[in-house]
Design an enzyme around this catalytic site. Structure first.
Site, PDB file in Angstrom:
ATOM      1  N   ARG A  13       0.847  -1.202   0.000  1.00 25.80           N
ATOM      2  CA  ARG A  13       0.000   0.000   0.000  1.00 25.80           C
ATOM      3  C   ARG A  13       0.888   1.259   0.000  1.00 25.80           C
ATOM      4  O   ARG A  13       0.979   1.976  -0.992  1.00 25.80           O
ATOM      5  CB  ARG A  13      -0.916  -0.017   1.233  1.00 25.80           C
ATOM      6  N   ASP A  14       1.570   1.497   1.087  1.00 18.15           N
ATOM      7  CA  ASP A  14       2.348   2.724   1.256  1.00 18.15           C
ATOM      8  C   ASP A  14       3.490   2.796   0.235  1.00 18.15           C
ATOM      9  O   ASP A  14       3.810   3.859  -0.296  1.00 18.15           O
ATOM     10  CB  ASP A  14       2.910   2.753   2.688  1.00 18.15           C
ATOM     11  N   CYS A 243       7.698   8.546   0.588  1.00 17.73           N
ATOM     12  CA  CYS A 243       8.352   9.779   0.116  1.00 17.73           C
ATOM     13  C   CYS A 243       9.838   9.861   0.446  1.00 17.73           C
ATOM     14  O   CYS A 243      10.255  10.659   1.278  1.00 17.73           O
ATOM     15  CB  CYS A 243       7.689  11.026   0.705  1.00 17.73           C
TER      16      CYS A 243
HETATM   17 ZN    ZN Z   1       4.924   5.551   5.327  1.00 17.89          ZN
END
Ligand code: ZN
Length: 317
Positions: A13-14, A243
């Site tokens: 997911r992330d 990120c």
């Molecule tokens: Zn994360």
């Protein structure tokens, strides 16, 4: 210190949501199966968001259905709102996480919702869960994101964070989680935040944390969280997602390095580390050109290191 740590893999997911390449559904299934076979007991397999926004996660319902066939695996998903939660309930997810950014500007920018609106969604989701028979109710977590600071507002007042934690619990969450979305945390901040939030929700309603390694403090922050008694830590295989800003530094904590640290400290994870290290191959093949992070995979295990053996018996290799 407790001896059983739940490593919750969030890569599917992330990790995938911040990578442009859309991983083929079959590769996701192979990844999830291989990690479960290595002993990982909880995997966040996707997010129920509109496919238009995140085409990388458009197959989440199919992935949940697949992951549900793996014995003993807790299948977790992220949902941004009631609509996503309804899809998650229909798919039969075991755990649903609703993020609430404690920074209202971040909440409006990311979820296009005020705090009051997110709390309303939490209430509606809790009601939808309660409408199910007890045995089909998933665990419902409200995740306090940007809790260690926000790129728009900087530090968020503690009283605001604590009020939101209380409101999530009052809305019907089973638990709140802490999420260092921006990689601003440090070990002292982790200790203080865990103490403060547990002070209002109780020890049992805060057991997990999502940390980033943006500034190299990921594992130091994990250690602080463990020393405070938390026993559930999110991480991402190969450190994908979350990120990453600086070359060489992952965004998310690297699952392989986390498991190495835990096992080196004689903490039980239920994970076969040698098997886990091999799962990277699945990722490398499915995401060509995408950097994979982590020190343990490159350095190898120390001479004489006795990895914990997986306690799970699964036929998938
Ligand atoms: Zn994360």
């Amino acid at each position: 210190m407790q001896t059983d740590i739940l490593v919750s893999e969030v890569g599917p997911r992330d990790g995938l949501q911040s990578i442009k390449t859309v991983m083929p559904t079959e590769a996701k299934k192979a990844w999830i199966a291989a990690e479960a076979a290595a002993g990982v007991r909880e995997i966040e397999v996707g997010s129920f968001v509109p496919a238009k926004l995140l085409p990388q996660l458009a197959d989440t319902a199919e992935i949940v259905a697949f992951a549900k066939t793996i014995p003993g695996l807790t299948v977790a998903v992220l949902v941004p709102n009631l609509k996503g939660a309804e899809a998650a309930l229909a798919a039969g997810a075991d755990k649903i996480t609703l993020p609430l950014s404690v920074s209202e500007s971040h909440s409006r920018a990311n979820l296009r919702r005020s705090h009051d609106q997110v709390i309303e969604e939490a209430q509606a989701i809790a009601a939808a869960i309660r409408a199910l028979p007890v045995e089909r109710r998933p665990h419902f977590e409200g995740s306090l994101s940007t809790v260690f600071g926000c790129t728009i507002e900087g530090a968020i007042p503690l009283r605001q964070i604590l009020a939101l934690a209380e409101r999530l619990m009052a809305a019907g969450c089973d638990e709140v989680g802490l999420s260092d979305t921006t990689g601003y945390a440090d070990p002292k901040a982790v200790r203080e935040m865990v103490t403060a939030v547990r002070g209002v929700v109780g020890d049992k309603a805060l057991t997990g944390i999502h940390l980033h390694n943006t500034r190299g403090l990921g594992l130091a922050n994990v250690l602080a969280a463990l020393e405070m008694g938390l026993d559930m830590v999110d991480s991402s295989l190969g450190g994908i997602g979350g990120c990453p800003f600086a070359p060489g530094a992952s965004g998310n904590i690297v699952t392989e390095d986390l498991v190495f640290m835990l096992q080196a400290m004689d903490l039980r994870t239920g994970i076969d580390l040698k098997k886990l290290l091999k799962v990277r191959k699945v990722l490398a093949e499915a995401l060509p050109g995408e950097p994979l992070y982590g020190f343990t995979p490159d350095a190898g295990l120390p001479l004489g290191f006795v990895p914990e053996q997986s306690t799970r018996k699964l036929e998938t290799a």
